[in-house]
Design an enzyme around this catalytic site. Structure first.
Site, PDB file in Angstrom:
ATOM      1  N   HIS A  78      62.458  37.459  31.856  1.00 38.80           N
ATOM      2  CA  HIS A  78      63.421  37.756  30.792  1.00 38.80           C
ATOM      3  C   HIS A  78      63.198  36.831  29.597  1.00 38.80           C
ATOM      4  CE1 HIS A  78      67.223  39.009  29.037  1.00 38.80           C
ATOM      5  NE2 HIS A  78      67.636  37.752  29.017  1.00 38.80           N
ATOM      6  N   GLN A  80      60.416  35.301  28.714  1.00 39.96           N
ATOM      7  CA  GLN A  80      59.174  35.667  28.036  1.00 39.96           C
ATOM      8  C   GLN A  80      59.402  36.885  27.142  1.00 39.96           C
ATOM      9  OE1 GLN A  80      56.314  34.089  27.908  1.00 39.96           O
ATOM     10  NE2 GLN A  80      56.789  32.533  29.414  1.00 39.96           N
ATOM     11  N   HIS A  82      62.222  37.620  25.665  1.00 40.09           N
ATOM     12  CA  HIS A  82      62.939  37.107  24.487  1.00 40.09           C
ATOM     13  C   HIS A  82      61.965  36.494  23.488  1.00 40.09           C
ATOM     14  CE1 HIS A  82      67.349  37.300  24.770  1.00 40.09           C
ATOM     15  NE2 HIS A  82      67.135  37.413  26.063  1.00 40.09           N
TER      16      HIS A  82
END
Length: 108
Positions: A78, A80, A82
């Site tokens: 998650h 990464q 973002h």
């Protein structure tokens, strides 16, 4: 690297990426209003937040480059996501700011 360490790095990535995204949004808001100096300041602050995010990511990549085991983490996946979304948004924001400047200059 234990799962708790991976999660800590993930939360650092999320926090710094979120800060950067916020600055890029503020930069676009300023550019839309013709405040290009303020927009550039926000871009600069966003870029600094991305450097912090990259430092967190580099720590993890260095660990893996040493062939040390990194526990799988959905939170890291998650995080990464973002970071990659923010990097793309940064490029988009910078191009839009140039477009706003061009449009404003053509009106004058």
């Amino acid at each position: 690297m234990e799962k708790s360490q991976v999660q800590l790095l993930a939360f650092q990535l999320i926090a710094h990426s979120g800060d950067a995204l916020n600055h890029f949004n503020l930069a676009l808001d300023n550019a839309e209003e013709g405040k290009f100096q303020e927009a550039q300041k926000e871009i600069h602050e966003g870029d600094k937040a991305l450097v912090a995010a990259h430092k967190a990511q580099t720590g993890m990549l260095t660990f893996e480059a040493r062939n040390e085991v990194i526990e799988y983490s959905v939170i890291m996946m998650h995080a990464q996501d973002h970071l990659m979304t923010t990097l793309n948004y940064e490029r988009f924001a910078k191009r839009l700011i140039k477009l706003y400047e061009k449009m404003l200059n053509e009106k004058e």
